[in-house]
Design a protein around this motif. Sequence first.
Motif, PDB file in Angstrom:
ATOM      1  N   LYS A  20       0.815  -1.214   0.000  1.00 29.75           N
ATOM      2  CA  LYS A  20       0.000   0.000   0.000  1.00 29.75           C
ATOM      3  C   LYS A  20       0.848   1.263   0.000  1.00 29.75           C
ATOM      4  N   ASP A  21       2.103   1.164   0.367  1.00 34.37           N
ATOM      5  CA  ASP A  21       2.980   2.332   0.402  1.00 34.37           C
ATOM      6  C   ASP A  21       4.053   2.211  -0.675  1.00 34.37           C
ATOM      7  N   ASN A  22       5.310   2.418  -0.297  1.00 33.71           N
ATOM      8  CA  ASN A  22       6.432   2.415  -1.235  1.00 33.71           C
ATOM      9  C   ASN A  22       7.136   1.065  -1.231  1.00 33.71           C
ATOM     10  N   LEU A  23       7.475   0.591  -2.418  1.00 35.70           N
ATOM     11  CA  LEU A  23       8.155  -0.696  -2.568  1.00 35.70           C
ATOM     12  C   LEU A  23       9.407  -0.491  -3.405  1.00 35.70           C
ATOM     13  N   VAL A  24      10.544  -0.970  -2.897  1.00 31.92           N
ATOM     14  CA  VAL A  24      11.814  -0.913  -3.618  1.00 31.92           C
ATOM     15  C   VAL A  24      12.233  -2.344  -3.917  1.00 31.92           C
ATOM     16  N   LEU A  25      12.364  -2.664  -5.218  1.00 32.33           N
ATOM     17  CA  LEU A  25      12.737  -4.020  -5.632  1.00 32.33           C
ATOM     18  C   LEU A  25      14.095  -3.998  -6.315  1.00 32.33           C
ATOM     19  N   GLY A  26      14.974  -4.871  -5.860  1.00 31.96           N
ATOM     20  CA  GLY A  26      16.275  -5.056  -6.489  1.00 31.96           C
ATOM     21  C   GLY A  26      16.561  -6.533  -6.603  1.00 31.96           C
ATOM     22  N   ASN A  28      15.176 -10.731  -8.013  1.00 27.03           N
ATOM     23  CA  ASN A  28      14.523 -11.480  -9.081  1.00 27.03           C
ATOM     24  C   ASN A  28      13.105 -11.776  -8.624  1.00 27.03           C
ATOM     25  N   PHE A  29      12.121 -11.387  -9.431  1.00 26.53           N
ATOM     26  CA  PHE A  29      10.731 -11.597  -9.051  1.00 26.53           C
ATOM     27  C   PHE A  29       9.922 -12.031 -10.263  1.00 26.53           C
ATOM     28  N   GLU A  30       9.134 -13.089 -10.077  1.00 25.78           N
ATOM     29  CA  GLU A  30       8.233 -13.557 -11.123  1.00 25.78           C
ATOM     30  C   GLU A  30       6.813 -13.524 -10.571  1.00 25.78           C
ATOM     31  N   GLY A  31       5.973 -12.678 -11.154  1.00 24.29           N
ATOM     32  CA  GLY A  31       4.604 -12.534 -10.700  1.00 24.29           C
ATOM     33  C   GLY A  31       4.123 -11.108 -10.874  1.00 24.29           C
ATOM     34  N   ASN A  32       2.967 -10.808 -10.326  1.00 26.57           N
ATOM     35  CA  ASN A  32       2.366  -9.487 -10.480  1.00 26.57           C
ATOM     36  C   ASN A  32       2.614  -8.630  -9.244  1.00 26.57           C
ATOM     37  N   ILE A  33       2.730  -7.315  -9.478  1.00 23.75           N
ATOM     38  CA  ILE A  33       3.039  -6.366  -8.408  1.00 23.75           C
ATOM     39  C   ILE A  33       1.993  -5.255  -8.410  1.00 23.75           C
ATOM     40  N   VAL A  34       1.460  -4.957  -7.233  1.00 23.78           N
ATOM     41  CA  VAL A  34       0.558  -3.822  -7.038  1.00 23.78           C
ATOM     42  C   VAL A  34       1.154  -2.986  -5.908  1.00 23.78           C
ATOM     43  N   ALA A  35       1.386  -1.696  -6.187  1.00 25.11           N
ATOM     44  CA  ALA A  35       1.984  -0.821  -5.167  1.00 25.11           C
ATOM     45  C   ALA A  35       1.576   0.617  -5.434  1.00 25.11           C
ATOM     46  N   ASP A  36       1.690   1.462  -4.401  1.00 24.56           N
ATOM     47  CA  ASP A  36       1.449   2.887  -4.606  1.00 24.56           C
ATOM     48  C   ASP A  36       2.619   3.468  -5.387  1.00 24.56           C
ATOM     49  N   LYS A  37       3.818   3.377  -4.820  1.00 28.43           N
ATOM     50  CA  LYS A  37       5.032   3.860  -5.480  1.00 28.43           C
ATOM     51  C   LYS A  37       6.027   2.718  -5.540  1.00 28.43           C
ATOM     52  N   LEU A  38       6.525   2.433  -6.736  1.00 29.39           N
ATOM     53  CA  LEU A  38       7.432   1.316  -6.954  1.00 29.39           C
ATOM     54  C   LEU A  38       8.732   1.817  -7.554  1.00 29.39           C
ATOM     55  N   GLU A  39       9.846   1.419  -6.934  1.00 30.72           N
ATOM     56  CA  GLU A  39      11.175   1.716  -7.478  1.00 30.72           C
ATOM     57  C   GLU A  39      11.847   0.394  -7.805  1.00 30.72           C
ATOM     58  N   ILE A  40      12.267   0.247  -9.056  1.00 31.54           N
ATOM     59  CA  ILE A  40      12.935  -0.976  -9.491  1.00 31.54           C
ATOM     60  C   ILE A  40      14.395  -0.629  -9.735  1.00 31.54           C
ATOM     61  N   THR A  41      15.286  -1.192  -8.908  1.00 26.05           N
ATOM     62  CA  THR A  41      16.703  -0.847  -8.982  1.00 26.05           C
ATOM     63  C   THR A  41      17.377  -1.560 -10.146  1.00 26.05           C
ATOM     64  N   GLN A  42      18.612  -1.175 -10.408  1.00 18.46           N
ATOM     65  CA  GLN A  42      19.374  -1.727 -11.529  1.00 18.46           C
ATOM     66  C   GLN A  42      19.589  -3.233 -11.401  1.00 18.46           C
ATOM     67  N   ALA A  43      19.621  -3.773 -10.195  1.00 20.79           N
ATOM     68  CA  ALA A  43      19.853  -5.201  -9.979  1.00 20.79           C
ATOM     69  C   ALA A  43      18.599  -6.047 -10.192  1.00 20.79           C
ATOM     70  N   ALA A  44      17.441  -5.426 -10.341  1.00 20.30           N
ATOM     71  CA  ALA A  44      16.173  -6.157 -10.415  1.00 20.30           C
ATOM     72  C   ALA A  44      15.960  -6.823 -11.767  1.00 20.30           C
ATOM     73  N   ASN A  45      15.304  -7.980 -11.711  1.00 14.58           N
ATOM     74  CA  ASN A  45      14.862  -8.707 -12.905  1.00 14.58           C
ATOM     75  C   ASN A  45      13.425  -9.139 -12.628  1.00 14.58           C
ATOM     76  N   ILE A  46      12.462  -8.459 -13.258  1.00 15.11           N
ATOM     77  CA  ILE A  46      11.049  -8.680 -12.984  1.00 15.11           C
ATOM     78  C   ILE A  46      10.381  -9.289 -14.215  1.00 15.11           C
ATOM     79  N   VAL A  47       9.651 -10.388 -14.013  1.00 19.54           N
ATOM     80  CA  VAL A  47       8.824 -10.978 -15.071  1.00 19.54           C
ATOM     81  C   VAL A  47       7.402 -11.001 -14.530  1.00 19.54           C
ATOM     82  N   GLY A  48       6.541 -10.144 -15.088  1.00 17.78           N
ATOM     83  CA  GLY A  48       5.164 -10.056 -14.615  1.00 17.78           C
ATOM     84  C   GLY A  48       4.599  -8.672 -14.862  1.00 17.78           C
ATOM     85  N   ASN A  49       3.388  -8.468 -14.416  1.00 23.61           N
ATOM     86  CA  ASN A  49       2.689  -7.204 -14.640  1.00 23.61           C
ATOM     87  C   ASN A  49       2.772  -6.314 -13.408  1.00 23.61           C
ATOM     88  N   ILE A  50       2.819  -4.999 -13.660  1.00 27.48           N
ATOM     89  CA  ILE A  50       2.934  -4.011 -12.592  1.00 27.48           C
ATOM     90  C   ILE A  50       1.765  -3.048 -12.694  1.00 27.48           C
TER      91      ILE A  50
END
Length: 105
Positions: A20-26, A28-50
């Motif tokens: 519900k608040d801020n999410l910082v991802l760095g 490996n994630f496979e799946g869907n993400i729901v967040a208010d504010k999302l920061e995806i760092t350079q190390a992140a590898n995301i497969v899914g919908n945001i």
Amino acid sequence: MSSNSLLLADVDLKGKLVEKDNLVLGCNFEGNIVADKLEITQAANIVGNINANSVDIQGKIKGEITAKKVGIKKLSNIEGEIIAESLSIEDGANLKIQALTKKNI
């Protein structure tokens, strides 16, 4: 009062993330993400919908991004669709996308 949830480089996850608040991802994630504010760092590898109000991207994403504001930083690697009210892209981003900007997302 908002807070940050951090998932960094040594984490591998599958499933659905809802924050519900801020999410910082760095991580490996496979799946869907729901967040208010999302920061995806350079190390992140995301497969899914945001789905978020605001997304800042520096890492790798394969999927659909739906947000009011999307900021793509240099060195990002994105493949998929982006639907946003506001979209900014820095020089140096690697994109293979379809993008649609529209009001009231």
